[in-house]
Structures are given as structure tokens and as C-alpha cells.
Design a protein around this motif. Structure first.
Motif, PDB file in Angstrom:
ATOM      1  N   ASP A 106       2.753  61.992-101.310  1.00 21.20           N
ATOM      2  CA  ASP A 106       2.046  63.131-101.895  1.00 21.20           C
ATOM      3  C   ASP A 106       0.892  62.582-102.728  1.00 21.20           C
ATOM      4  O   ASP A 106       0.966  62.487-103.935  1.00 21.20           O
ATOM      5  CB  ASP A 106       3.008  63.942-102.764  1.00 21.20           C
ATOM      6  CG  ASP A 106       2.379  65.250-103.231  1.00 21.20           C
ATOM      7  OD1 ASP A 106       1.191  65.469-102.950  1.00 21.20           O
ATOM      8  OD2 ASP A 106       3.076  66.038-103.876  1.00 21.20           O
ATOM      9  N   LEU A 108      -1.707  63.673-103.766  1.00 19.44           N
ATOM     10  CA  LEU A 108      -2.410  64.586-104.658  1.00 19.44           C
ATOM     11  C   LEU A 108      -1.579  64.965-105.874  1.00 19.44           C
ATOM     12  O   LEU A 108      -2.005  65.824-106.641  1.00 19.44           O
ATOM     13  CB  LEU A 108      -2.809  65.855-103.894  1.00 19.44           C
ATOM     14  CG  LEU A 108      -3.655  65.606-102.640  1.00 19.44           C
ATOM     15  CD1 LEU A 108      -3.901  66.911-101.907  1.00 19.44           C
ATOM     16  CD2 LEU A 108      -4.964  64.949-102.989  1.00 19.44           C
ATOM     17  N   GLY A 109      -0.441  64.350-106.074  1.00 19.67           N
ATOM     18  CA  GLY A 109       0.448  64.748-107.162  1.00 19.67           C
ATOM     19  C   GLY A 109       0.449  63.787-108.328  1.00 19.67           C
ATOM     20  O   GLY A 109       1.465  63.636-108.981  1.00 19.67           O
ATOM     21  N   SER A 140      -1.172  69.383-104.813  1.00 20.29           N
ATOM     22  CA  SER A 140      -0.477  69.023-103.583  1.00 20.29           C
ATOM     23  C   SER A 140       0.048  70.244-102.843  1.00 20.29           C
ATOM     24  O   SER A 140       0.120  70.248-101.619  1.00 20.29           O
ATOM     25  CB  SER A 140       0.671  68.067-103.876  1.00 20.29           C
ATOM     26  OG  SER A 140       1.719  68.742-104.537  1.00 20.29           O
ATOM     27  N   ASN A 619     -10.445  63.164-100.667  1.00 20.40           N
ATOM     28  CA  ASN A 619      -9.454  63.951 -99.946  1.00 20.40           C
ATOM     29  C   ASN A 619     -10.159  65.066 -99.202  1.00 20.40           C
ATOM     30  O   ASN A 619     -11.122  65.655 -99.703  1.00 20.40           O
ATOM     31  CB  ASN A 619      -8.433  64.567-100.910  1.00 20.40           C
ATOM     32  CG  ASN A 619      -7.528  63.524-101.545  1.00 20.40           C
ATOM     33  OD1 ASN A 619      -6.663  62.968-100.883  1.00 20.40           O
ATOM     34  ND2 ASN A 619      -7.740  63.239-102.819  1.00 20.40           N
ATOM     35  N   GLN A 692      -0.419  72.234 -97.219  1.00 22.50           N
ATOM     36  CA  GLN A 692      -1.166  70.979 -97.272  1.00 22.50           C
ATOM     37  C   GLN A 692      -0.876  70.131 -96.043  1.00 22.50           C
ATOM     38  O   GLN A 692      -1.785  69.583 -95.417  1.00 22.50           O
ATOM     39  CB  GLN A 692      -0.804  70.203 -98.535  1.00 22.50           C
ATOM     40  CG  GLN A 692      -1.509  68.852 -98.637  1.00 22.50           C
ATOM     41  CD  GLN A 692      -0.616  67.766 -99.191  1.00 22.50           C
ATOM     42  OE1 GLN A 692       0.551  67.682 -98.864  1.00 22.50           O
ATOM     43  NE2 GLN A 692      -1.187  66.924-100.040  1.00 22.50           N
TER      44      GLN A 692
END
Length: 989
Positions: A106, A108-109, A140, A619, A692
Motif C-alpha cells: 500500500d 499510498l498509506g 490508499s 503515483n 485503488q
């Protein structure tokens, strides 16, 4: 065979009372001094929608109360998860995910804190707050960040260690963690906590909370309550702990790095002062060295600057990664793992506001707001690059207006033209800091008429630092009540979570950077004690990029309604039922990296990009998407006989875009005698891919900026051919993103357990469980593709000459997995010295976790083995004993996690260093915490104690810190703070 093993395990529990494990959910709060006099009431517990009398239930449920957490010194959800044996060690903790890049699964976390029951990942654990959903983390969109839970207002936490898809929804495959908040609060309280490591002040944590409420629901018909809490955690870095080092040659740990924190490494490149064939050095024999560093040549030593280390040990310790006498004897490296942040600076703010009103005799209505904001400073080491990848000056001129920004920057810094047409990034011959290694160190084949190619770590730009900000809020309106023999409840709620990432430091405008490097103003060859000129420092500051990198938002709108009560009468007793409906709408919107283009090299194409930034992590965007989920479920509890009770549940969910699924559950409770209970369950599960995972756009990412790797086609044996360029690839582009063709994960799970109470003061249980999954959703990494080249050969993109240009990675449906284990619990109460001693604890024994990356591959056993995401340790155990006497209460707790095999170094070492095992064991990790609480002052509660009172250092590991952050230790297992003094005070009136 399984039952025989289970019987032996149960006998072991009966003999070894030291394996104290947390009280059964049915036991309630064991700190009550008169539990037998407690009012019998019907309550709803996690795992069933039917209200039952306390102390009943067929499912393994663990409860941790606020009192127990206070007694054990637990002050955060992160610390709580470490106490739960069923929660596998993973890269989803705040410590593990505090870098710019976040976790493997993950990205994006960053800075988030995620549960991982049974090791099925954050998306396999359902997180509830008072039985209702929260929005998933805003960036995320995959799972709930536990930092959003208002910890100070928790009354208890219920952990259902059983699949619950048939009751709560399809994403409860691994289990459910339900945080229950305080209600009907009256009075006022203020509390504060300070945690200070005794080694030094680095890593201090502070908390402050205020709560108040008025109105009695029983007497006045209403209650209004609220709270606000704030946390402030200071940074803790590798430099703050002596054991946190990636450079320990005696233990065969050296950093795989190609750049120096001081004097840049001069590298061989065509058309530069040092050719690709290298040069001999006066007094150095016939060896032609292809990498040179002034600190190593001068005798000053690579370690004469902070974080600097020599590369000579790499030649024998990790030759499989391309280290040789020619490229390492005079090369300096960086112990970059020691630069890692082990605890990120973080500030949390959470609030709860709740109003409850009596709606007649048997019903209450409520409105509740829960909100939080978390700011976490993620940090990564200074970026590194090689100037050999830059465009020529002629190419830049030919680009014309497309490279106007570079031309302007070049002119601004008074650039010195490269008349020979070599890379702009190389250091110019006429620059004031040019290094003539022929004259200085007798480098015979060094041509001082040509520019210098070098590899630089951007220390002068600083650590790459971002601010990860996450918000989460939920507004709920509901009613609970009783009508005749039926209980009903209904609620509607709106939740939303937002997140954004801002670049704070360490990121450079690509055009300004390359122009500055080519100008000669910047000195990449600083010796110890030297610093950049004021002009260079001003140019560095001017090239820094600050701004919003990405943002995202999730929302969830939920309507729930259910009714439960007596269904009919059987000869053995009343049958209870529950039916309910749920309507939910989820949405996800992720901006991607829109304002900037993140790049990792000086190609002409990268210079032409608008707002090109060196070293950031880009991203792709995910379009604003939403989906509707509808569900209907039913549950029936049947007393078949006086001793046998069945629980039947069935739930149908329909996901827009994906389809419908029906999941049944069958559970039983068999009580042949008062003090003996057998229980078991079987169910299915279904987890839909997140938005996502489905829709995140593809983006180009750089492979690890610190490690080299070999082309599996052109360099099948790196140790045998270390000079082959195909054996030393760095910074290859990796394409990663969503996959709209993902299928849902599906599971079958079952459990079988026993609860027994041989003494009135002793209760123990053991529950065997297993989970079979197929089509697991997995983020395929380029490392896994390298390890399975034959399977993923088509994902390796090559040019006409067969050279690697990029690798296609991203989300896939992986193969199947089989996970098995046993949970143990035990609680013991005794009178001692006029007081009361309560011992509780939990333990999880992992029997097996076998996984196949893709269907058709053999299953691989991961229990007791190193893994880059989730660790499946054989044992995770917590024991706590509380002695209470008058106004004093003292708790001693022990946390144990078993050792496991360290990372397999075979791909690195090629051949074993003399006497060195390629496979080594990481030691087990045991810590003791001691806390005392005093309540003898009116309205005041004082608690103080030590976390890790014996100051146990984390066990050593030689793993590659590029894939699991942490130098010399594993942050998924160990708390890096060491012995910590913690004091707290609460004043209530």
C-alpha cells in the motif's frame, strides 16, 4: 492427525499455566472486585447480531478493556496491536510505514497504522467503531487507518478471531476488531501521558485528553458528552540507537550502496576522465580501478564523514551484487539504513461528540460525531544519481524551447559550456573544484582533459521529507430499542476520509539541478570539514521543490437496520433470530501526482517534462469512482439440546461492478458439563478489490535507488561475472498501477475449539483454525518478478538489442494460500496477601502459512521464514498479571515473539564467506513492562511504569533495508525506543 496434535497442544496448555492468555470475551472486565454481583444484562457482542446474556457465545472473542490497557501501559492502537497474538507482524505499522515510499502492499498509506489479523493483510481485517464502518484511509482507499480511532475514549476493544463475512460483510475474512467507545459519560476529566526513552530524549511521546459530559439517561432522559485528545510523537532515528546500523562487517552486514555521503564516487564512463576500463593507481599494483573516491585514496577514510563507510568488506560479503576489487577498493558508501527514521514526528488530534436521548421507556436515539486529523512526517534518505545518464549539451541545445527551463537555469548559474558535448551533469574540466586524480594520486589512465562522471548522494539537499496528512470523520444518527421480546436498531451514517502528501525537503527541480551541477559552482568532492560555498548553497535552496504531491478522498454512506429476538420455542429452549439489511455507497478519488513529474534520471525526455522533480515518488491517478453495496442477512441460534446449540448465519452481498456473493456460516457450542465447552465454526468469505487496486493509473517508478540487481536473462550468475554491466543494473523504471481485471478473493475457513474450567478460579481455551484462500489480490513487485523470471518474462520490456528498459508490475490475482494455527487463552483469579491477583493473556501458535505466487506453482511455507511484508512467527504471546490491594494496582506484562530465519542471502553472497551461514536465525524477542496505578487521592488516578523495563535490544538481522525499513533490526517485531519511562495522570470530577 490434526485432532491428535490439537489434543497434545491442549494438554500442554493445561500443564504450562505460564502461558497466560487474555480473558475470554465472556469474562468481561476481570478487574471488577465483585464480578458475581454484576447485574445480568443482555448485550450484543461482536460475532453475533443477537443480544445474549453475558458469558455466552460460540465464537473465539478476545476483549481488552480500557482498564487493562491502562494497567499495561498501552496508550495507542499501535501498541495495542502488538499485544494481540492473532495480529501478525507486518509492514503496516506506523513504525514500518513512515517512509516516503510506505509499504510494499500500500504505497499510498505512509504513516498509517493497519491491522493484520491472521496475516491476511489490512484489507482482510474489518475495522468497526461501535459496530459501524469508518471510511478507509484517504490516499490508499484500501483499509481503515487505526490512527483515526479516538483512543482515549475507548471503553473496550473486541477482537473476533474468526471469519465473519456472513454477519458483517465480505471483507471480514481474517476477523473483526470492534472499538467500543464510552457512552453516557458524566462529569469532567483531564488526563495526560508522557513516555520518555531512558537512553536519550529521542522518541518522546506525549498525550493530552479532555472529556466531559452531563445528563443522566436513566434520570433525566438525556446525556451529552464529548472529548478531544492530542498526541505528539517526536522523531527517533537510527543515529539515536547504537545498535541500529547497517554496517557491521563482523556480523556480515554491509550496505548495498553505490554513493558516498561526502566526496562523490568518480565512476568510469565513456568520454569522461575515467574510462569504463578504469585506471591503475600508484602503488596499487596492476588492478585497474573503475570507481575512485578522494577520501579513500587520501587515507582520510570513508568513515571520516557522518554515515560514511568503506566498500572493501562488500567485496567478500556480498560479491553477488557486483562488488569487486576494481569497483570497491577505493569506493566509499553510505550506511543509509542508519539514516532511517524509526519513529516519525507525528501529531494526532481526535474528537468525539455524542448526544443520547430517551425515546420513551424502551428506546434511545443518538447522534454521534467522531473526527481525527493525523500529520506524519515521512522521511527517506537523500536521493542518489549518476551523471552518466544525462543528455549531451548538443542534445539540450537541439531541444530548443522544450528545454527552455534548463537553458534558463544554466544561464542563471553561469554555467561553464561543455564544448566536448558530454553530459551536462558531469563536472566540467574548467570548474573550480575539478579533481585531477592523475596529479593527486597517480591515477595513470585518468584523463584530466575530460569532464568527470560521478555518483552523488544529495546530502546537501537533505533528507527527502514529506508531510502525510490524514483526516477521518463520521456522523451517525441512530435509534436502539426494545419492543416486547424484540430488540431493534437502525442507523444512518456518513463517513469521509481525506489525505494529502506535501513535499517538504530534499526534492530538486530536475532542470535547475542539472544546470547547477554542470555549472561547476556546486562541489561534489567535499573532503571532511569542507562545505559548499554561499553561492552553491543559495543555488541548492533555489532548486528545492515544495508543494502538494498528491491527494485523495474516500467516503462511505451506510444505512443499517436489524431486529432480533425470540423466534420460536424448542424442547431445549428458546430459538433466537436476527435479520438485517445494509445499504452502503463507497467512493474513492485520488488525484495522482498532477502538479509535478517525478523522475529518477537525467534523460532528455525527463528534462522536457513540465515541473520535473528529481527523487519524488509519483503515483498515477484514480478517477472519481463509486460503487453501491447492498446486503441482507439472517442469523438463527438453535438450542438443539440442553447441551448443544447451533448458530446459523447467511448473508448476501451485491457489489456494483463486481457482482453478488452468498456466504453462509455454521457454528456450534456443545457443553457436556458445566465447566467444559466445545465450539467450532465453518464459513466462506469474499473480498472485492478496492477502487485503488482496480483503477489506479499506471505510473513509472524507479527501482530501489540504492541497490543494484542483475538481468536474469543476460546475467544468470552475478557472482561469476561481476564486471558484466547486465549484472549491475540500477534505477530501472518499473511500471505499476491498478488492474481492472482483478477478481475477488474467495475463502473457506473453519475452527474447532475447547473451553474448560478445571477450577473456579481458572479458565482456559484453545481454538484450532484454518483459512484457505484463492485468487489473493497481491501487489506484484519487480523483486518477485526477478525471482520468478520464467513466469513473468513477458513483463520485462527490452529494446532492439535485448537490453532491459522497464519492468511491468502492479496488482494481480495471485495464487492460493493455506493458513493454520491455534489460539490459546487463559485467565486465573486468586486472593493473595489480602488483595487480588488476576493473570490473563493470549497466544497464537502459527502452524502453517503456505502460499503460491501464481496458480500452478508449488506452495511455499512461510511460517518461521523471512518475508518482506507479513511475518508468520511461530508464537506471539502476551501475559499480564495484575495485583490489586486497596488503592494500589500493579501489573507486570510480558510480550514474547519467537525467532525466525533471517533473509536468505544466497543471491547476495554467491559463495559463502568463510564460516558464515547463509541461513541464520533471528533471535526471539521478549520484553517486560511494569506499571503501577494509585487511586488514593480523591478524583485522581496516577499511573507510572517502564515499557521494556530490562531494556532488551531488538534482535539483530542482516536483511536488506531497501525492502523492510530498519537497520540491523526488524521494526515489524521490535519497539526501537528501548526502555521507556511512562507516567500518566487523570483528574476527574
Amino acid at each position: 492427525m490434526k485432532l491428535n496434535k490439537l489434543a497434545r497442544s491442549l494438554a500442554l496448555v493445561g500443564l504450562c499455566s505460564q502461558l497466560a492468555v487474555a480473558a475470554l470475551a465472556q469474562q468481561g472486565d476481570n478487574n471488577n472486585t465483585n464480578a458475581s454481583a454484576e447485574k445480568i444484562e443482555r448485550v450484543e457482542v461482536t460475532g453475533s447480531s443477537i443480544k445474549r446474556v453475558k458469558d455466552e457465545g460460540a465464537l473465539p472473542l478476545e476483549v481488552v478493556t480500557a482498564t487493562q490497557m491502562r494497567n499495561m501501559g498501552i496508550t495507542s492502537t499501535d501498541a495495542l496491536l502488538r499485544q494481540i497474538g492473532a495480529n501478525a507482524a507486518s509492514a503496516g505499522s506506523t513504525v514500518s510505514s513512515n517512509t516516503v515510499f510506505s509499504t510494499e502492499g500500500d504505497r499510498l498509506g505512509g504513516g498509517g497504522n493497519y491491522a493484520n489479523l491472521r496475516g491476511l493483510g489490512a484489507t482482510g481485517t474489518l475495522i468497526l467503531l461501535d459496530g459501524r464502518r469508518l471510511s478507509n484511509q484517504g490516499l490508499s482507499g484500501g483499509s481503515v487507518d487505526l490512527n483515526a480511532i479516538p483512543f482515549e475514549m475507548i471503553e473496550r476493544v473486541e477482537i473476533l478471531k474468526d471469519g465473519a463475512s456472513a454477519i458483517y460483510g465480505t471483507d471480514a475474512i481474517g476477523g473483526v476488531i470492534n472499538f467500543i467507545l464510552k457512552k453516557d459519560y458524566q462529569g469532567f476529566s483531564i488526563s495526560g501521558t508522557s513516555s520518555v526513552p531512558t537512553i536519550n530524549s529521542a522518541g518522546i511521546q506525549r498525550k493530552l485528553s479532555v472529556a466531559g459530559g452531563f445528563g443522566s439517561l436513566d434520570k433525566e432522559g438525556f446525556n451529552i458528552m464529548g472529548s478531544i485528545s492530542g498526541d505528539n510523537n517526536a522523531a527517533l532515528r537510527g543515529i539515536d540507537r547504537s545498535w541500529a546500523t547497517g554496517y557491521n562487517p563482523s556480523a556480515f552486514a554491509v550496505p548495498d550502496t553505490t554513493s558516498s555521503p561526502g566526496y562523490a564516487n568518480i565512476i568510469g564512463a565513456t568520454g569522461t576522465a575515467l574510462s569504463t576500463t578504469g585506471t591503475t593507481i600508484a602503488g596499487g599494483g596492476a588492478t585497474q580501478y573503475t570507481v575512485l573516491n578522494g577520501m579513500a585514496l587520501s587515507g582520510a577514510g570513508c568513515n571520516s564523514v557522518p554515515f560514511g563507510v568503506g566498500q572493501v568488506p562488500n567485496i567478500t560479503i556480498i560479491p553477488g551484487l557486483g562488488y569487486s576489487a576494481a569497483n570497491s577498493t577505493y569506493r566509499c558508501g553510505t550506511d543509509y539504513a542508519r539514516q532511517y527514521m524509526m519513529q516519525a514526528p507525528q501529531k494526532d488530534l481526535s474528537a468525539v461528540l455524542r448526544g443520547t436521548v430517551a425515546l420513551g421507556k424502551d428506546a434511545t436515539g443518538f447522534v454521534e460525531y467522531v473526527g481525527s486529523r493525523v500529520s506524519n512526517h515521512g522521511e527517506y534518505t537523500p536521493y542518489q544519481f549518476s551523471t552518466t545518464s544525462g543528455p549531451t549539451s548538443a542534445a539540450l541545445t537541439a531541444a530548443g524551447s522544450a528545454a527552455a527551463a534548463a537553458q534558463a537555469a544554466f544561464a542563471k548559474y553561469g554555467g561553464i559550456p561543455n564544448t566536448n558535448g558530454t553530459s551536462l551533469g558531469n563536472y566540467p574540466v574548467s570548474g573550480p573544484y575539478y579533481q585531477n586524480l592523475l596529479a593527486q594520486y597517480g591515477a595513470a589512465q585518468f584523463d584530466p582533459t575530460k569532464p568527470i562522471a560521478y555518483r552523488l548522494r544529495m546530502n546537501d539537499w537533505g533528507y527527502r521529507t514529506v508531510d502525510n496528512v490524514s483526516t477521518n470523520q463520521r456522523l451517525t444518527l441512530g435509534v436502539d430499542g426494545t419492543w416486547n421480546d424484540y430488540d431493534y436498531k437502525a442507523s444512518i451514517s456518513h463517513g469521509e476520509a481525506g489525505g494529502h502528501t506535501d513535499m517538504l525537503n530534499g526534492f530538486a527541480d530536475t532542470n535547475k539541478l542539472i544546470a547547477l551541477l554542470a555549472s561547476g559552482i556546486y562541489n561534489p568532492f567535499l573532503m571532511p570539514g569542507q562545505s559548499q560555498s554561499p553561492e552553491a548553497q543559495a543555488a541548492i535552496a533555489d532548486s528545492q521543490v515544495h508543494g502538494r504531491l498528491q491527494s485523495g478522498k474516500t467516503t462511505v454512506d451506510t444505512g443499517l437496520a436489524s431486529i432480533s429476538g425470540k423466534a420460536f420455542t424448542l424442547p431445549a429452549g428458546e430459538a433466537d433470530f436476527a435479520v438485517g439489511v445494509e445499504a452502503r455507497k463507497e467512493s474513492y478519488d485520488f488525484s495522482g501526482t498532477q502538479g509535478y513529474n517525478c523522475v529518477s534520471s537525467f534523460s532528455l525526455a525527463n528534462l522536457e517534462l513540465a515541473n520535473s522533480v528529481m527523487g519524488c515518488t509519483g503515483n498515477g491517478s484514480a478517477p472519481n469512482s463509486s460503487r453501491k453495496i447492498g446486503a441482507v442477512y439472517g442469523e438463527l441460534i438453535l438450542p438443539v439440546t440442553k447441551m448443544l446449540e447451533l448458530q446459523l448465519a447467511l448473508r448476501y452481498d451485491h457489489y456494483q461492478e463486481i457482482g453478488g456473493t452468498t456466504n453462509p456460516k455454521l457454528a456450534f457450542k456443545f457443553t457436556p458439563m458445566k465447566d467444559l465447552l466445545f465450539r467450532g465454526s465453518a464459513s466462506t468469505g469474499f473480498r472485492a478489490p478496492t477502487p485503488q487496486q482496480l483503477h489506479l493509473a499506471s505510473v513509472e517508478l524507479a527501482s530501489s535507488g540504492t541497490s543494484s540487481f542483475a538481468d536474469p536473462l543476460k546475467c544468470p550468475n552475478p557472482a561469476a561475472d561481476p564486471t558484466n554491466p547486465a549484472c549491475q543494473i540500477t534505477n530501472l523504471v518499473v511500471n505499476s498501477g491498478g488492474n481492472p481485471n482483478l477478481k475477488p478473493e474467495k475463502s473457506h475457513q473453519a475452527s474447532l475449539g475447547v473451553v474448560f474450567s478445571p477450577l473456579d478460579s481458572l479458565t482456559a481455551s484453545a481454538d484450532y483454525w484454518e483459512i484457505h484462500m484463492k485468487d489473493r489480490i497481491h501487489l506484484l513487485t519487480y523483486t518477485q518478478e526477478l525471482q520468478n523470471y520464467d513466469v513473468f518474462a513477458s513483463n520485462f520490456i527490452r529494446d532492439d538489442q535485448g537490453n532491459l528498459t522497464s519492468i511491468q508490475a502492479g496488482w494481480i490475482n495471485a495464487g492460493s494460500s493455506d493458513t493454520k494455527g491455534i489460539d490459546f487463552t487463559l485467565t486465573h483469579n486468586a486472593k493473595l496477601l489480602g488483595g487480588k491477583l488476576v493473570t490473563t493473556g493470549t497466544a497464537t501458535k502459527m502452524i502453517s502459512d503456505k502460499e503460491a505466487l501464481i496458480n500452478g506453482q508449488p506452495m511455499v511455507q512461510y511460517v518461521d521464514q523471512w518475508k518482506t511484508d507479513t511475518l508468520y512467527q511461530k508464537w506471539r504471546t502476551n501475559i499480564s498479571s495484575t495485583f490489586s490491594l486497596n488503592d494500589w494496582s500493579t501489573t507486570l506484562s510480558v510480550n514474547y515473539s519467537s525467532g525466525y530465519n533471517d533473509e536468505d542471502r544466497t543471491p547476495y553472497v554467491g559463495t559463502n564467506p568463510a564460516g558464515t551461514p547463509v541461513h541464520r536465525r533471528i533471535a526471539s524477542y521478549t520484553t517486560f513492562n511494569l506499571f503501577t496505578t494509585y487511586t488514593g487521592i480523591k478524583n485522581v488516578t496516577l499511573t507510572g511504569g517502564l515499557v521494556n523495563m530490562l531494556d532488551r535490544q531488538p534482535p539483530f538481522t542482516w536483511h536488506d533495508p531497501d525492502y523492510v525499513i530498519g537497520a540491523g533490526y526488524d521494526p515489524r517485531v521490535a519497539d526501537p525506543r528501548g526502555r521507556t519511562l511512562q507516567v500518566s495522570a487523570r483528574y476527574s470530577f
